[in-house]
Design a protein around this motif. Structure first.
Motif, PDB file in Angstrom:
ATOM      1  N   VAL A  31       0.857  -1.183   0.000  1.00 29.94           N
ATOM      2  CA  VAL A  31       0.000   0.000   0.000  1.00 29.94           C
ATOM      3  C   VAL A  31       0.892   1.232   0.000  1.00 29.94           C
ATOM      4  CG1 VAL A  31      -0.267   0.098   2.534  1.00 29.94           C
ATOM      5  CG2 VAL A  31      -1.978   1.157   1.081  1.00 29.94           C
ATOM      6  N   VAL A  32       0.490   2.253  -0.781  1.00 26.84           N
ATOM      7  CA  VAL A  32       1.202   3.531  -0.784  1.00 26.84           C
ATOM      8  C   VAL A  32       0.274   4.577  -0.165  1.00 26.84           C
ATOM      9  CG1 VAL A  32       2.391   5.275  -2.174  1.00 26.84           C
ATOM     10  CG2 VAL A  32       2.402   2.880  -2.911  1.00 26.84           C
ATOM     11  N   ILE A  33       0.801   5.291   0.823  1.00 25.12           N
ATOM     12  CA  ILE A  33       0.019   6.319   1.518  1.00 25.12           C
ATOM     13  C   ILE A  33       0.492   7.689   1.045  1.00 25.12           C
ATOM     14  CG2 ILE A  33      -0.408   7.370   3.781  1.00 25.12           C
ATOM     15  CD1 ILE A  33      -0.011   4.573   5.003  1.00 25.12           C
ATOM     16  N   GLU A  34      -0.438   8.488   0.522  1.00 20.05           N
ATOM     17  CA  GLU A  34      -0.080   9.812  -0.017  1.00 20.05           C
ATOM     18  C   GLU A  34      -0.933  10.877   0.668  1.00 20.05           C
ATOM     19  OE1 GLU A  34       2.183  11.265  -2.175  1.00 20.05           O
ATOM     20  OE2 GLU A  34       1.087  13.100  -1.686  1.00 20.05           O
ATOM     21  N   VAL A 132      -0.560  10.698   8.095  1.00 19.15           N
ATOM     22  CA  VAL A 132       0.019   9.726   9.036  1.00 19.15           C
ATOM     23  C   VAL A 132       0.160  10.424  10.389  1.00 19.15           C
ATOM     24  CG1 VAL A 132       1.996   8.245   9.555  1.00 19.15           C
ATOM     25  CG2 VAL A 132       1.259   8.566   7.174  1.00 19.15           C
ATOM     26  N   HIS A 133      -0.541   9.880  11.379  1.00 18.57           N
ATOM     27  CA  HIS A 133      -0.496  10.491  12.719  1.00 18.57           C
ATOM     28  C   HIS A 133       0.672   9.965  13.541  1.00 18.57           C
ATOM     29  CE1 HIS A 133      -4.234  12.458  12.019  1.00 18.57           C
ATOM     30  NE2 HIS A 133      -4.937  11.344  11.957  1.00 18.57           N
ATOM     31  N   ASP A 134       0.947   8.668  13.369  1.00 23.81           N
ATOM     32  CA  ASP A 134       1.950   8.070  14.262  1.00 23.81           C
ATOM     33  C   ASP A 134       2.547   6.820  13.616  1.00 23.81           C
ATOM     34  OD1 ASP A 134       3.277   7.942  16.835  1.00 23.81           O
ATOM     35  OD2 ASP A 134       2.096   6.126  17.187  1.00 23.81           O
ATOM     36  N   ILE A 135       3.830   6.587  13.893  1.00 21.72           N
ATOM     37  CA  ILE A 135       4.484   5.357  13.435  1.00 21.72           C
ATOM     38  C   ILE A 135       5.216   4.755  14.627  1.00 21.72           C
ATOM     39  CG2 ILE A 135       6.356   4.430  12.015  1.00 21.72           C
ATOM     40  CD1 ILE A 135       5.669   6.504   9.896  1.00 21.72           C
ATOM     41  N   ALA A 136       5.030   3.447  14.816  1.00 23.59           N
ATOM     42  CA  ALA A 136       5.754   2.769  15.903  1.00 23.59           C
ATOM     43  C   ALA A 136       6.173   1.391  15.401  1.00 23.59           C
ATOM     44  CB  ALA A 136       4.856   2.633  17.127  1.00 23.59           C
ATOM     45  N   ILE A 144       1.298   1.824  11.629  1.00 29.68           N
ATOM     46  CA  ILE A 144       1.204   3.166  11.021  1.00 29.68           C
ATOM     47  C   ILE A 144      -0.235   3.648  11.209  1.00 29.68           C
ATOM     48  CG2 ILE A 144       1.442   4.475   8.853  1.00 29.68           C
ATOM     49  CD1 ILE A 144       3.127   1.250   8.757  1.00 29.68           C
ATOM     50  N   VAL A 145      -0.390   4.676  12.035  1.00 28.30           N
ATOM     51  CA  VAL A 145      -1.731   5.173  12.359  1.00 28.30           C
ATOM     52  C   VAL A 145      -2.036   6.373  11.457  1.00 28.30           C
ATOM     53  CG1 VAL A 145      -3.226   6.088  14.178  1.00 28.30           C
ATOM     54  CG2 VAL A 145      -1.417   4.443  14.750  1.00 28.30           C
ATOM     55  N   THR A 146      -3.140   6.265  10.701  1.00 26.59           N
ATOM     56  CA  THR A 146      -3.507   7.359   9.781  1.00 26.59           C
ATOM     57  C   THR A 146      -4.979   7.728   9.976  1.00 26.59           C
ATOM     58  OG1 THR A 146      -4.422   6.103   7.926  1.00 26.59           O
ATOM     59  CG2 THR A 146      -2.013   6.198   8.085  1.00 26.59           C
ATOM     60  N   ASN A 147      -5.394   8.791   9.309  1.00 26.08           N
ATOM     61  CA  ASN A 147      -6.811   9.158   9.359  1.00 26.08           C
ATOM     62  C   ASN A 147      -7.655   8.230   8.491  1.00 26.08           C
ATOM     63  OD1 ASN A 147      -5.617  10.220   7.060  1.00 26.08           O
ATOM     64  ND2 ASN A 147      -7.188  11.789   6.810  1.00 26.08           N
ATOM     65  N   ASN A 148      -7.012   7.321   7.755  1.00 31.66           N
ATOM     66  CA  ASN A 148      -7.744   6.348   6.926  1.00 31.66           C
ATOM     67  C   ASN A 148      -7.498   4.919   7.388  1.00 31.66           C
ATOM     68  OD1 ASN A 148      -9.316   7.712   5.042  1.00 31.66           O
ATOM     69  ND2 ASN A 148      -7.509   8.282   3.853  1.00 31.66           N
ATOM     70  N   GLY A 149      -7.241   4.733   8.643  1.00 37.15           N
ATOM     71  CA  GLY A 149      -7.052   3.384   9.179  1.00 37.15           C
ATOM     72  C   GLY A 149      -5.652   3.169   9.739  1.00 37.15           C
ATOM     73  N   THR A 171       7.424  17.534   2.435  1.00 37.73           N
ATOM     74  CA  THR A 171       7.426  17.755   3.891  1.00 37.73           C
ATOM     75  C   THR A 171       8.714  17.168   4.478  1.00 37.73           C
ATOM     76  OG1 THR A 171       6.485  15.616   4.530  1.00 37.73           O
ATOM     77  CG2 THR A 171       4.916  17.367   3.937  1.00 37.73           C
ATOM     78  N   PRO A 172       9.073  17.595   5.684  1.00 36.43           N
ATOM     79  CA  PRO A 172      10.254  17.002   6.338  1.00 36.43           C
ATOM     80  C   PRO A 172       9.915  15.709   7.080  1.00 36.43           C
ATOM     81  CG  PRO A 172       9.444  18.883   7.603  1.00 36.43           C
ATOM     82  CD  PRO A 172       8.501  18.706   6.455  1.00 36.43           C
ATOM     83  N   PHE A 173       8.781  15.098   6.727  1.00 32.01           N
ATOM     84  CA  PHE A 173       8.296  13.931   7.474  1.00 32.01           C
ATOM     85  C   PHE A 173       9.339  12.793   7.532  1.00 32.01           C
ATOM     86  CE2 PHE A 173       5.761  10.035   7.907  1.00 32.01           C
ATOM     87  CZ  PHE A 173       5.011  10.353   9.018  1.00 32.01           C
ATOM     88  N   GLY A 174       9.961  12.533   6.380  1.00 34.15           N
ATOM     89  CA  GLY A 174      10.945  11.435   6.337  1.00 34.15           C
ATOM     90  C   GLY A 174      12.095  11.672   7.299  1.00 34.15           C
TER      91      GLY A 174
END
Ligand SMILES: Cc1cc2nc3c(=O)[nH]c(=O)nc-3n(C[C@H](O)[C@H](O)[C@H](O)COP(=O)(O)OP(=O)(O)OC[C@H]3O[C@@H](n4cnc5c(N)ncnc54)[C@H](O)[C@@H]3O)c2cc1C
Length: 391
Positions: A31-34, A132-136, A144-149, A171-174
Motif C-alpha cells: 500500500v502507498v500512503i499519499e 500519518v499520525h503516528d508510526i511505531a 502506522i496510524v492514519t486518518n484512513n485506518g 514535507t520534512p516527514f521522512g
C-alpha cells in the motif's frame, strides 16, 4: 480498522511508486500512503512539463553526497537503459534534448500514467488524502496510524522526498521519522536554485532582468556551460542552478562571459577603433548589458584610450567575472535538496536502515542529490528499484 500488508510506502512520488511496483511484482502486498489528492506532483512539473526522466551519460560523479560512493550500487543495478526498456514497453515517446538528457515527447503525464499502470497491474493500492499520525515498531511489525485506518506491515518505506517545492507536497516527514528511529540526518540546504544578488549587485543589475548570456559558471572547482539569465533579484539559468548546488554563503561564483573567445585577442583586434568600449562589447552582448557592465567597472571610454595593461584587466574581468551572491532563492524555488538521511545509516544495496530491520528510505529523502539533467529522477528510480527488490 487494521489493514495488514507486507509493505507500507509513505509518499506516492517518483521513487515511492517505482519501489511499490517493483515490490508488488515480486508478490508483495503493497500500500502507498499519499497525503495529497494526486500522485507524482513533482514529476508533473519536472523538465518544464516534459520530465527529463534520465540521462544517458549518467555517472556517480553527477551526484553530491557526504559519501559519493553510496549511489554506485543502486545506479549500477538500475541503469538509464533499464528505465528506457520499461517506458518503451508502455509506449512512452521520448527524445534526447542534449548531453544525454531524455525528455518525454508529449508530456510528463506519460511517465505518471506509466507508473500508475505499473502499480495497478502489480496490485498496489494507493490511498490519497491520508495523514500519518503516528508510526511505531512493535516487535517485527510497523504500526502506522492514519486518518484512513491503521496499517500493520513488516516493511516500511519512507519515500516522502526532499523539502524543495513545499507547494507540491514536500514535507520534512521522512527526516522526522529517521530521527524518531535514531538515524542521523545530514542538515539540508536548497540545491538547483536561482541565486540572489547582494545589495550592491542588485542595485547595479536588476534592470537587466530577462537578458540571457552564454557563459561558463565556475563554483568550488566545478564548471558549468550554458545560458545565465538575469532576473529581478539575481541570476538563474542552467549553469547558475548547477553552481548553486556547490555554492555556500560567503562563496563567490566566477562567470566567463566569453567562453568561446579569447577576450584579450578580441579587444586587441579592435584597439585602433575610436568607439567606446560598451559599443565594442555590444558586438557580443546585448547593448544594455554591455553598457551596464562597463559603467559598473568604470570602463566607459573609447577603446583606443586603454593601454595594454588595462585591456588585459578588462579581458580578465570578462573571463573571470566574480560575484558574491547574498543567498539562494530558498526551498520554494529549489528543484532539489542537498542533505537528508545520512547514507552511513543505510545499506547501499537495499536502502534498508542498518539499525532498524524493515525500515527503508528511497529517493530524494536520502542524502544523494543529482546535478541538473535527469539525474534526480534517475536516483528516484534506481533507489526505488533497489529497495523494491528487497523489502
Ligand atoms: C520544479 C521541479 C522540476 C524538476 N525537474 C526535474 C527533471 O526534469 N529531472 C529530474 O531528474 N528531476 C527533476 N526534479 C527533481 C525531481 O522531481 C525529484 O528529485 C523527484 O521527484 C524526487 O522523487 P521522490 O519520490 O523522492 O520525491 P517526490 O517526487 O517529491 O515524492 C514525495 C511524495 O511524498 C508525499 N509526501 C510527503 N510527505 C508526506 C507525508 N507526511 N505523508 C504522505 N505523503 C507525503 C508528497 O506529497 C509526494 O507525493 C524537479 C523538481 C522540481 C521541484
Amino acid at each position: 480498522m487494521i489493514i495488514t500488508k507486507d509493505v507500507v510506502i509513505i509518499g506516492a512520488g517518483a521513487s515511492g511508486l517505482f519501489a511499490a511496483a517493483t515490490a508488488a511484482m515480486r508478490g508483495r502486498r503493497v500500500v502507498v500512503i499519499e497525503r495529497s489528492a494526486t500522485l507524482g506532483n513533482k514529476i508533473r512539473v519536472s523538465g518544464g512539463g516534459r520530465c527529463n526522466f534520465t540521462n544517458l551519460n549518467l555517472t556517480p560523479d553527477n551526484y553530491i553526497s557526504q559519501n559519493p560512493r553510496f549511489c554506485i550500487s543502486a545506479l549500477t543495478g538500475f541503469t538509464p537503459y533499464d528505465f528506457i526498456e520499461i517506458i518503451e514497453r508502455y509506449g512512452v515517446r521520448y527524445y534526447e534534448k542534449e548531453h544525454g538528457q531524455l525528455f518525454c515527447k508529449i508530456s510528463s503525464g506519460d511517465i505518471i500514467s506509466m507508473l500508475r499502470r505499473r502499480c495497478e497491474e502489480a496490485g498496489v493500492t494507493v490511498i490519497y488524502n491520508t495523514k500519518v499520525h503516528d508510526i511505531a515498531k512493535r516487535g517485527d511489525v510497523f504500526v502506522i496510524v492514519t486518518n484512513n485506518g491503521i496499517f500493520h506491515s513488516g516493511s516500511l518505506c519512507l519515500a516522502t522526498g526532499g523539502i524543495s517545492y513545499p507547494q507540491l507536497g514536500a514535507t520534512p516527514f521522512g527526516y522526522r521519522i529517521a530521527g524518531q528511529f535514531g538515524l542521523n540526518v545530514i542538515p539540508t540546504r536548497p540545491a538547483l536554485v536561482p541565486l540572489v544578488f547582494n545589495a550592491e549587485d542588485g542595485a547595479n543589475f536588476s534592470g537587466l532582468a530577462g537578458i540571457s548570456i552564454d557563459t561558463v559558471v565556475s563554483c568550488d572547482g566545478r564548471d558549468f556551460r550554458g545560458g545565465v539569465l538575469f532576473t529581478q533579484r539575481g541570476l538563474s539559468g542552467p549553469p547558475i542552478l548547477q553552481a548553486s548546488s556547490y555554492w555556500r554563503v560567503g562563496d563567490y561564483i566566477s562567470i566567463n562571459l566569453l567562453p568561446e573567445t579569447d577576450a584579450y585577442e578580441f579587444l586587441l583586434g579592435r584597439r585602433k577603433n575610436k568607439a567606446e568600449l560598451p559599443t565594442i562589447l555590444s558586438e557580443v552582448f546585448s547593448k544594455n548589458f554591455a553598457r551596464r557592465w562597463c559603467e559598473i567597472n568604470s570602463y566607459v571610454k573609447p577603446i583606443n584610450q586603454f593601454n595594454d595593461k588595462e585591456l588585459k584587466e578588462i579581458a580578465d574581468s570578462l573571463q573571470h567575472w566574480k560575484l558574491w551572491p547574498a543567498k539562494t532563492e530558498g526551498y520554494k524555488r529549489a528543484e532539489a535538496v542537498i542533505g537528508g538521511i545520512d547514507t552511513g545509516e543505510l545499506s547501499s544495496k537495499t536502502m534498508e536502515a542498518k539499525k532498524v530491520n524493515g525500515l527503508y528510505f528511497t529517493g530524494e529523502v536520502i542524502d544523494v542529490t543529482g546535478q541538473l539533467g535527469g539525474y534526480n529522477l534517475h536516483w528516484a528510480w534506481a533507489s526505488g528499484y533497489a529497495c523494491g527488490r528487497h523489502m
